[in-house]
Design an enzyme around this catalytic site. Sequence first.
Site, short mmCIF file in Angstrom:
data_model
loop_
_atom_site.label_atom_id
_atom_site.label_comp_id
_atom_site.label_asym_id
_atom_site.label_seq_id
_atom_site.Cartn_x
_atom_site.Cartn_y
_atom_site.Cartn_z
N GLY A 187 0.78 -1.23 0.00
CA GLY A 187 0.00 0.00 0.00
C GLY A 187 0.81 1.28 0.00
N GLN A 188 2.08 1.17 -0.25
CA GLN A 188 2.90 2.39 -0.20
C GLN A 188 3.88 2.38 -1.36
OE1 GLN A 188 4.49 0.83 3.41
NE2 GLN A 188 3.68 2.53 4.61
#
Length: 207
Positions: free
Chosen positions: A95-96
Site C-alpha cells: 500500500g505504499q
Amino acid sequence: MECYFIINYINYNLNIKTIIKIFKKMGFILSKIFGDLFSNQEVRLLILGLDNAGKTTLLYQMQFGEVKVTVPTLGFNVESVKYENINFQMWDLGGQSEIRPYWRCYYPKTNAVIFVIDSSDKERLDIAKQELFLLLQEDDLKGVPIAILANKQDVEGCLSDAQISENMALTDIKNRQWAIFKTIAKTGKGLDDAFKWLTGILKNNQS
Ligand code: G3D
Ligand code: MG
C-alpha cells in the site's frame, strides 16, 4: 517498552514465568548461534510483511533491548532492535508503492529476511504474495535466505503452512534458500525453529 510488553502479554493470559522462560530461551538461541557465527560482525535481519501480520509482536517476543521506532522523513516506520551483534530492522510492506524505492536503502548487507504472513488473512494473501515476489527480485537481496512465517496459527480457520505455500506458489522461489514455518508470534511458538533454520543456512554459507 518493557511495561508495554508485559501488559500486552498479561492480556493474553501468559504469566510472568512463561514470559521470562520465552525471553531466556530466545536469548540463549540468538546470542549463542549468532554470537558464534558472526563474532565481530554485525548481522542484519529484515523482518517484513503486510501490516498486521505480527512483525512487531515477533520483535517484542525476541527483544532484549529497546525497540526503537523511527519515523524517518521517508514516510514509513522502521522499528529496530539491536541485540548483541544482531540488528533487527522491521517495517510494513504494501500500500505504499510510492515509497518503495526508499526501502532499498535498507537492503544492502542484509544477511537474512524474515517474511511474516497472517495465516488468517485470506483476503490479502495475494497482496502478500505480490510483495514477496517483488522483494525476491531486488538486486541487493540477491541470494539472501528467507524464512517465511505462517503466523497466527492459533486462529481458528487459518490457512496451514501447506495451503499458504500452495496459494503463494512458494515452490517458484528458485533463486535462494527458503523455508516456511508455522508460528504463533504471540506466544513465541515456532520462532526458534525458524531461527535455527536461518542460522544453519548462514553458517553453511559462511564456511
Ligand atoms: P505488524 O507489526 O505486522 O503490523 P503486529 O503486526 O505485531 O502489530 O500484530 C497485529 C495484531 O496481530 C496484534 O493484535 C497482535 O497481537 C496480533 N498477533 C500477532 N501475532 C499473533 C499470533 O500469532 N496469533 C494471534 N492470534 N494474534 C497475533 P492487536 O489486537 O493487538 O492489534
Ligand atoms: Mg508493526
